[in-house]
Write an enzyme that holds these catalytic residues in place. Structure first.
Site, PDB file in Angstrom:
ATOM      1  N   HIS A  17      96.703 -45.718 -18.509  1.00  0.00           N
ATOM      2  CA  HIS A  17      96.426 -45.041 -17.230  1.00  0.00           C
ATOM      3  C   HIS A  17      97.286 -43.785 -17.090  1.00  0.00           C
ATOM      4  O   HIS A  17      96.810 -42.740 -16.650  1.00  0.00           O
ATOM      5  CB  HIS A  17      96.741 -45.971 -16.045  1.00  0.00           C
ATOM      6  CG  HIS A  17      95.905 -47.206 -15.976  1.00  0.00           C
ATOM      7  ND1 HIS A  17      96.446 -48.472 -15.870  1.00  0.00           N
ATOM      8  CD2 HIS A  17      94.561 -47.381 -15.982  1.00  0.00           C
ATOM      9  CE1 HIS A  17      95.476 -49.369 -15.811  1.00  0.00           C
ATOM     10  NE2 HIS A  17      94.328 -48.733 -15.883  1.00  0.00           N
ATOM     11  N   LYS A  41      88.615 -59.679  -6.519  1.00  0.00           N
ATOM     12  CA  LYS A  41      88.982 -59.587  -7.938  1.00  0.00           C
ATOM     13  C   LYS A  41      90.204 -60.435  -8.283  1.00  0.00           C
ATOM     14  O   LYS A  41      90.590 -60.511  -9.438  1.00  0.00           O
ATOM     15  CB  LYS A  41      89.246 -58.124  -8.312  1.00  0.00           C
ATOM     16  CG  LYS A  41      87.976 -57.365  -8.675  1.00  0.00           C
ATOM     17  CD  LYS A  41      88.303 -56.175  -9.566  1.00  0.00           C
ATOM     18  CE  LYS A  41      87.042 -55.556 -10.156  1.00  0.00           C
ATOM     19  NZ  LYS A  41      87.349 -54.441 -11.054  1.00  0.00           N
ATOM     20  N   ARG A  90      87.714 -45.833 -23.094  1.00  0.00           N
ATOM     21  CA  ARG A  90      88.454 -46.279 -24.271  1.00  0.00           C
ATOM     22  C   ARG A  90      87.550 -46.426 -25.475  1.00  0.00           C
ATOM     23  O   ARG A  90      87.875 -46.027 -26.579  1.00  0.00           O
ATOM     24  CB  ARG A  90      89.126 -47.628 -23.996  1.00  0.00           C
ATOM     25  CG  ARG A  90      90.328 -47.538 -23.114  1.00  0.00           C
ATOM     26  CD  ARG A  90      90.731 -48.898 -22.640  1.00  0.00           C
ATOM     27  NE  ARG A  90      89.620 -49.520 -21.927  1.00  0.00           N
ATOM     28  CZ  ARG A  90      89.726 -50.572 -21.144  1.00  0.00           C
ATOM     29  NH1 ARG A  90      90.885 -51.161 -20.988  1.00  0.00           N
ATOM     30  NH2 ARG A  90      88.675 -51.055 -20.512  1.00  0.00           N
ATOM     31  N   SER A 128      94.846 -53.586 -18.557  1.00  0.00           N
ATOM     32  CA  SER A 128      95.739 -54.355 -17.683  1.00  0.00           C
ATOM     33  C   SER A 128      95.601 -55.849 -17.978  1.00  0.00           C
ATOM     34  O   SER A 128      96.588 -56.584 -17.966  1.00  0.00           O
ATOM     35  CB  SER A 128      95.390 -54.092 -16.209  1.00  0.00           C
ATOM     36  OG  SER A 128      95.545 -52.734 -15.912  1.00  0.00           O
TER      37      SER A 128
HETATM   38  O1  PNS Z   1      89.922 -50.336 -12.981  1.00  0.00           O
HETATM   39  P1  PNS Z   1      88.532 -50.822 -12.678  1.00  0.00           P
HETATM   40  O2  PNS Z   1      88.581 -52.240 -12.138  1.00  0.00           O
HETATM   41  O3  PNS Z   1      87.605 -50.683 -13.855  1.00  0.00           O
HETATM   42  O4  PNS Z   1      87.962 -49.876 -11.502  1.00  0.00           O
HETATM   43  C1  PNS Z   1      86.689 -50.107 -10.945  1.00  0.00           C
HETATM   44  C2  PNS Z   1      86.466 -49.272  -9.674  1.00  0.00           C
HETATM   45  C3  PNS Z   1      87.585 -49.470  -8.672  1.00  0.00           C
HETATM   46  C4  PNS Z   1      86.382 -47.802 -10.044  1.00  0.00           C
HETATM   47  C5  PNS Z   1      85.093 -49.726  -9.078  1.00  0.00           C
HETATM   48  O5  PNS Z   1      85.043 -51.118  -9.017  1.00  0.00           O
HETATM   49  C6  PNS Z   1      84.821 -49.154  -7.681  1.00  0.00           C
HETATM   50  O6  PNS Z   1      84.642 -47.969  -7.503  1.00  0.00           O
HETATM   51  N1  PNS Z   1      84.761 -50.063  -6.670  1.00  0.00           N
HETATM   52  C7  PNS Z   1      84.511 -49.707  -5.288  1.00  0.00           C
HETATM   53  C8  PNS Z   1      83.053 -50.047  -4.889  1.00  0.00           C
HETATM   54  C9  PNS Z   1      82.124 -48.992  -5.462  1.00  0.00           C
HETATM   55  O7  PNS Z   1      82.075 -47.883  -4.961  1.00  0.00           O
HETATM   56  N2  PNS Z   1      81.440 -49.338  -6.601  1.00  0.00           N
HETATM   57  C10 PNS Z   1      80.703 -48.397  -7.415  1.00  0.00           C
HETATM   58  C11 PNS Z   1      79.361 -48.002  -6.867  1.00  0.00           C
HETATM   59  S1  PNS Z   1      78.198 -49.274  -6.954  1.00  0.00           S
END
Ligand code: PNS
Length: 158
Positions: A17, A41, A90, A128
């Site tokens: 990150h 989560k 990645r 993570s």
């Molecule tokens: O580190 P991650 O868990 O891969 O991040 C995922 C994240 C936070 C980017 C994604 O889950 C997110 O944006 N969640 C908020 C709800 C949302 O807007 N979802 C995407 C559109 S459907």
């Protein structure tokens, strides 16, 4: 002023990150690290704890801010007057999920674009979840997370 949002779970923040943060921070005037506050989560760290950890390890980046959000990401991005979402890629395995999310976000908010930074090779294997897995077996985490984060992970798993 170009503002970008780098969203994620960051549970916990890793060197992977931080690599994305360092590279994105020179591309924008303001970079907001947005920690997803989502109890579904079942994270190891609360959103507050994750925000504090990221603040500590990004304190040398003057244009980086750290915040948490819930609800839809694009609503948060709009509230911040940002126009870009930054995500790290990645491997090919990340691609399908990232593409779907970027396309859905663009459908809801056409004025917001997603850019992808390919993770530096030395961190391509890092996540993570895998860091938490290794930590549970009491192995050193020095190659994966900053010392401040390692200490917090150890304390949490005690
Ligand atoms: O580190 P991650 O868990 O891969 O991040 C995922 C994240 C936070 C980017 C994604 O889950 C997110 O944006 N969640 C908020 C709800 C949302 O807007 N979802 C995407 C559109 S459907």
């Amino acid at each position: 002023m170009r503002t970008a949002v780098y969203p994620g779970s960051f549970d916990p923040v890793t060197y992977g990150h931080l690599d994305v943060i360092a590279r994105a921070s020179v591309m924008f005037d303001r970079l907001i690290i947005a920690v997803l506050n989502n109890s579904a989560k079942n994270p190891l760290f609360s959103a507050d704890e994750r925000v504090k950890m990221i603040k500590e390890v990004t304190k040398d980046f003057p244009n980086v801010e750290v915040d948490s959000f819930d609800g839809l990401l694009v609503d948060y991005v709009r509230r911040q007057n940002a126009s870009v979402i930054v995500r790290g890629l990645r491997a090919v395995t990340d691609f399908e999920y990232e593409l779907q999310m970027a396309q859905m976000n663009r459908k809801i908010a056409p004025e917001v674009d997603t850019i992808f930074l390919t993770t530096s090779l030395e961190y391509a294997y890092l996540s993570s979840s895998i860091v938490k897995e290794v930590a549970r077996y009491d192995r050193p985490l020095g190659e994966f997370v900053p010392p401040f984060v390692e200490e917090k992970v150890r304390l949490k798993l005690k």
